[in-house]
Design a protein around this motif. Structure first.
Motif, PDB file in Angstrom:
ATOM      1  N   THR A  87      37.452  43.341  36.189  1.00  0.00           N
ATOM      2  CA  THR A  87      37.211  43.528  37.764  1.00  0.00           C
ATOM      3  C   THR A  87      38.296  43.978  38.283  1.00  0.00           C
ATOM      4  OG1 THR A  87      35.859  41.487  37.443  1.00  0.00           O
ATOM      5  CG2 THR A  87      36.500  41.969  39.584  1.00  0.00           C
ATOM      6  N   ALA A  88      39.520  43.638  38.002  1.00  0.00           N
ATOM      7  CA  ALA A  88      40.628  44.162  38.702  1.00  0.00           C
ATOM      8  C   ALA A  88      40.860  45.683  38.350  1.00  0.00           C
ATOM      9  CB  ALA A  88      41.772  43.424  38.135  1.00  0.00           C
ATOM     10  N   GLN A  89      40.529  45.915  37.089  1.00  0.00           N
ATOM     11  CA  GLN A  89      40.470  47.493  37.008  1.00  0.00           C
ATOM     12  C   GLN A  89      39.758  48.143  37.450  1.00  0.00           C
ATOM     13  OE1 GLN A  89      40.249  47.334  32.571  1.00  0.00           O
ATOM     14  NE2 GLN A  89      42.281  46.778  32.156  1.00  0.00           N
ATOM     15  N   ALA A  90      38.179  47.622  37.655  1.00  0.00           N
ATOM     16  CA  ALA A  90      37.280  48.383  38.358  1.00  0.00           C
ATOM     17  C   ALA A  90      37.564  48.574  39.876  1.00  0.00           C
ATOM     18  CB  ALA A  90      35.974  47.463  38.073  1.00  0.00           C
ATOM     19  N   ILE A  91      38.232  47.625  40.361  1.00  0.00           N
ATOM     20  CA  ILE A  91      38.590  47.711  41.833  1.00  0.00           C
ATOM     21  C   ILE A  91      39.622  48.846  42.022  1.00  0.00           C
ATOM     22  CG2 ILE A  91      39.603  46.525  43.698  1.00  0.00           C
ATOM     23  CD1 ILE A  91      38.552  43.894  42.707  1.00  0.00           C
ATOM     24  N   ARG A  92      40.484  48.959  41.174  1.00  0.00           N
ATOM     25  CA  ARG A  92      41.524  49.921  41.200  1.00  0.00           C
ATOM     26  C   ARG A  92      40.851  51.231  41.133  1.00  0.00           C
ATOM     27  NH1 ARG A  92      44.678  46.095  38.379  1.00  0.00           N
ATOM     28  NH2 ARG A  92      44.496  47.219  36.394  1.00  0.00           N
ATOM     29  N   ILE A  93      40.173  51.434  40.295  1.00  0.00           N
ATOM     30  CA  ILE A  93      39.233  52.876  39.856  1.00  0.00           C
ATOM     31  C   ILE A  93      38.615  53.215  41.216  1.00  0.00           C
ATOM     32  CG2 ILE A  93      37.764  53.885  38.411  1.00  0.00           C
ATOM     33  CD1 ILE A  93      38.772  52.095  36.123  1.00  0.00           C
ATOM     34  N   LEU A  94      37.905  52.312  41.406  1.00  0.00           N
ATOM     35  CA  LEU A  94      36.746  52.444  42.724  1.00  0.00           C
ATOM     36  C   LEU A  94      37.748  53.000  43.885  1.00  0.00           C
ATOM     37  CD1 LEU A  94      33.967  49.979  42.093  1.00  0.00           C
ATOM     38  CD2 LEU A  94      33.904  52.372  42.112  1.00  0.00           C
ATOM     39  N   ASN A  95      38.764  52.206  44.261  1.00  0.00           N
ATOM     40  CA  ASN A  95      39.697  52.337  45.362  1.00  0.00           C
ATOM     41  C   ASN A  95      40.020  53.901  45.384  1.00  0.00           C
ATOM     42  OD1 ASN A  95      39.281  49.923  46.638  1.00  0.00           O
ATOM     43  ND2 ASN A  95      40.980  49.036  45.768  1.00  0.00           N
ATOM     44  N   ASP A  96      40.680  54.294  44.063  1.00  0.00           N
ATOM     45  CA  ASP A  96      41.220  55.544  44.108  1.00  0.00           C
ATOM     46  C   ASP A  96      39.988  56.611  44.435  1.00  0.00           C
ATOM     47  OD1 ASP A  96      43.697  54.552  43.540  1.00  0.00           O
ATOM     48  OD2 ASP A  96      43.451  54.904  41.167  1.00  0.00           O
ATOM     49  N   LEU A  97      38.807  56.224  43.920  1.00  0.00           N
ATOM     50  CA  LEU A  97      37.610  57.150  43.936  1.00  0.00           C
ATOM     51  C   LEU A  97      37.253  57.344  45.654  1.00  0.00           C
ATOM     52  CD1 LEU A  97      35.797  56.442  40.775  1.00  0.00           C
ATOM     53  CD2 LEU A  97      36.823  58.684  41.520  1.00  0.00           C
ATOM     54  N   GLY A  98      37.719  56.174  46.237  1.00  0.00           N
ATOM     55  CA  GLY A  98      37.111  56.314  47.782  1.00  0.00           C
ATOM     56  C   GLY A  98      35.874  55.472  47.915  1.00  0.00           C
ATOM     57  N   THR A  99      35.363  54.786  46.925  1.00  0.00           N
ATOM     58  CA  THR A  99      34.065  53.899  46.812  1.00  0.00           C
ATOM     59  C   THR A  99      34.676  52.343  46.893  1.00  0.00           C
ATOM     60  OG1 THR A  99      32.924  55.699  46.672  1.00  0.00           O
ATOM     61  CG2 THR A  99      31.890  53.663  46.408  1.00  0.00           C
ATOM     62  N   PRO A 100      35.187  51.883  47.627  1.00  0.00           N
ATOM     63  CA  PRO A 100      35.537  50.383  47.381  1.00  0.00           C
ATOM     64  C   PRO A 100      34.523  49.474  46.963  1.00  0.00           C
ATOM     65  CG  PRO A 100      36.239  50.981  49.555  1.00  0.00           C
ATOM     66  CD  PRO A 100      35.383  52.257  49.051  1.00  0.00           C
ATOM     67  N   MET A 101      34.696  48.575  45.986  1.00  0.00           N
ATOM     68  CA  MET A 101      33.753  47.683  45.474  1.00  0.00           C
ATOM     69  C   MET A 101      33.433  46.677  46.640  1.00  0.00           C
ATOM     70  SD  MET A 101      34.174  44.943  42.186  1.00  0.00           S
ATOM     71  CE  MET A 101      34.458  46.016  41.111  1.00  0.00           C
ATOM     72  N   LEU A 102      32.307  46.462  46.799  1.00  0.00           N
ATOM     73  CA  LEU A 102      31.753  45.323  47.924  1.00  0.00           C
ATOM     74  C   LEU A 102      31.663  44.099  47.343  1.00  0.00           C
ATOM     75  CD1 LEU A 102      30.174  45.017  50.588  1.00  0.00           C
ATOM     76  CD2 LEU A 102      28.051  44.912  48.949  1.00  0.00           C
ATOM     77  N   ILE A 103      31.190  43.850  46.179  1.00  0.00           N
ATOM     78  CA  ILE A 103      30.802  42.617  45.786  1.00  0.00           C
ATOM     79  C   ILE A 103      30.626  42.203  43.884  1.00  0.00           C
ATOM     80  CG2 ILE A 103      28.426  43.084  45.624  1.00  0.00           C
ATOM     81  CD1 ILE A 103      27.921  40.140  47.223  1.00  0.00           C
ATOM     82  N   HIS A 104      30.934  41.144  43.482  1.00  0.00           N
ATOM     83  CA  HIS A 104      30.718  40.758  42.078  1.00  0.00           C
ATOM     84  C   HIS A 104      29.662  39.847  42.061  1.00  0.00           C
ATOM     85  CE1 HIS A 104      31.748  39.210  38.445  1.00  0.00           C
ATOM     86  NE2 HIS A 104      32.831  39.980  38.045  1.00  0.00           N
ATOM     87  N   GLN A 105      28.939  39.708  41.073  1.00  0.00           N
ATOM     88  CA  GLN A 105      27.957  38.821  40.948  1.00  0.00           C
ATOM     89  C   GLN A 105      28.088  38.131  39.688  1.00  0.00           C
ATOM     90  OE1 GLN A 105      23.176  38.719  40.155  1.00  0.00           O
ATOM     91  NE2 GLN A 105      23.937  40.033  41.825  1.00  0.00           N
ATOM     92  N   PRO A 106      28.733  36.981  39.604  1.00  0.00           N
ATOM     93  CA  PRO A 106      28.917  36.042  38.451  1.00  0.00           C
ATOM     94  C   PRO A 106      28.454  34.739  38.312  1.00  0.00           C
ATOM     95  CG  PRO A 106      30.663  35.518  40.346  1.00  0.00           C
ATOM     96  CD  PRO A 106      29.441  36.385  40.819  1.00  0.00           C
ATOM     97  N   ARG A 107      27.863  34.381  37.157  1.00  0.00           N
ATOM     98  CA  ARG A 107      27.283  33.253  37.000  1.00  0.00           C
ATOM     99  C   ARG A 107      28.295  32.166  37.320  1.00  0.00           C
ATOM    100  NH1 ARG A 107      23.152  31.429  33.280  1.00  0.00           N
ATOM    101  NH2 ARG A 107      23.311  33.412  32.397  1.00  0.00           N
TER     102      ARG A 107
END
Length: 330
Positions: A175-195
């Motif tokens: 998740t931390a890696q995905a957040i960094r990538i999306l921030n760099d792309l300019g589309t921030p992660m909104l939400i995580h859906q975990p069990r």
């Protein structure tokens, strides 16, 4: 008879901001994982969706493979959008996902750009929509670079096919890696859906800290542990329960004596609080406001009504939380 939503639908629902975004989600959201597929009764699904919206549930959560058969939940939802909810589209948050097997061949599974974009196009056709509000990568793909999967989410937003994006079933590091990538792309992660539930607390170790530190919301699926955290299994396995159904994901061996003893102790505690066990379990997931929304499932209207009533008592004393921890560790 034409459906007209209750004018009181926003009177009692609690709405929480998803991370640092501008989006508010209802504290209770409705998932269509079970009981909305081609094997289920259309009118029962219609009654549940109508009642949910009348109670202020504005968020309906789907995935490409929900059914059974796969895709049929989106098809049913699309029909109801057209017949009942077309005039309320701008009051709804509709989410869907892709990441599990959906069609044969090398392009119908996991997290490639080819699969995610193709799948969302199919989902939009099934639901009769131009866009969804939230689109998720349903699970991490060990064989596809995370940059490609997140790049697909970014492209989907830029194409106008989704307003926001998120992930599901990713661990804290992923998740931390995905957040960094999306921030760099300019589309921030909104939400995580975990069990997440009283019986499955894995997100408390690291994931919740990652989400909080990065301003990302969370929506907990299976907050009632597929019905275990209700009064349904206190006297055995009912014939109409998920553990008894071939299409259910809860197996009989998960309904162990030790788990039932814990559930019985929690049920006694819920009674002392003036709640059903399901209501207390939902309130517990929403405690301290670290979780944006609890994603419930339902097979009948009365379950939705009971679950939403959890919002009448979301407060726990320190002693109550300690007692719950003790029960769950015993």
């Amino acid at each position: 008879m034409t459906y007209q939503a209750s004018k009181q639908r926003y009177s009692n629902m609690k709405y929480n901001r998803a991370g640092n975004s501008g989006l508010l989600l209802p504290a209770i959201s409705l998932g269509l994982w079970h009981n909305f597929g081609g094997v289920d009764t259309f009118e029962n699904g219609r009654s549940m969706l109508r009642r949910a919206f009348d109670l202020g549930i504005t968020h309906f959560d789907l995935a490409n493979n929900y059914g059974p058969p796969p895709g049929s939940a989106e098809e049913m939802f699309g029909k109801l959008l057209d017949s009942d909810f077309a005039s309320y589209r701008d009051e709804l948050i509709i989410s869907t996902k892709a990441g599990y097997h959906m069609w044969d061949g090398p392009y119908g599974d996991w997290g490639s750009k080819k699969y995610l974009i193709s799948s969302l196009d199919q989902s939009l056709r099934r639901m009769g929509l131009d866009y969804v509000d939230i689109f998720y990568s349903h699970r991490p793909d060990p064989h596809t670079p995370l940059e490609e999967t997140m790049g697909a989410l970014d492209l989907i937003v830029r194409q106008g096919k989704a307003l926001y994006v998120g992930v599901s079933n990713y661990n804290a590091e992923q998740t931390a890696q995905a957040i960094r990538i999306l921030n760099d792309l300019g589309t921030p992660m909104l939400i995580h859906q975990p069990r997440y539930s009283m019986l499955n607390r894995w997100i408390e170790d690291d994931l919740q800290n990652v989400l909080t530190e990065n301003g990302v919301g969370s929506i907990a699926f299976c907050p009632l542990a597929q019905g275990l955290l209700t009064n349904k299994y206190l006297s055995g396995i009912p014939s109409d329960s998920r553990a008894a159904k071939d299409t259910g994901r809860l197996t009989e061996d998960q309904v162990s004596d030790d788990t039932i003893n814990q559930v019985k102790a929690l049920n006694n505690m819920a009674r002392e609080r003036g709640q059903t066990l399901a209501q207390m379990a939902l309130a517990w997931v929403l405690r301290e406001e670290r979780v944006t929304s609890a994603l419930i499932g339902a097979s009948k209207v009365s379950q939705i009504e009971d679950n939403v009533a959890a919002l009448n008592n979301l407060t726990f004393t320190k002693e109550e939380l300690e007692e719950i921890d003790y029960i769950l560790k015993s």
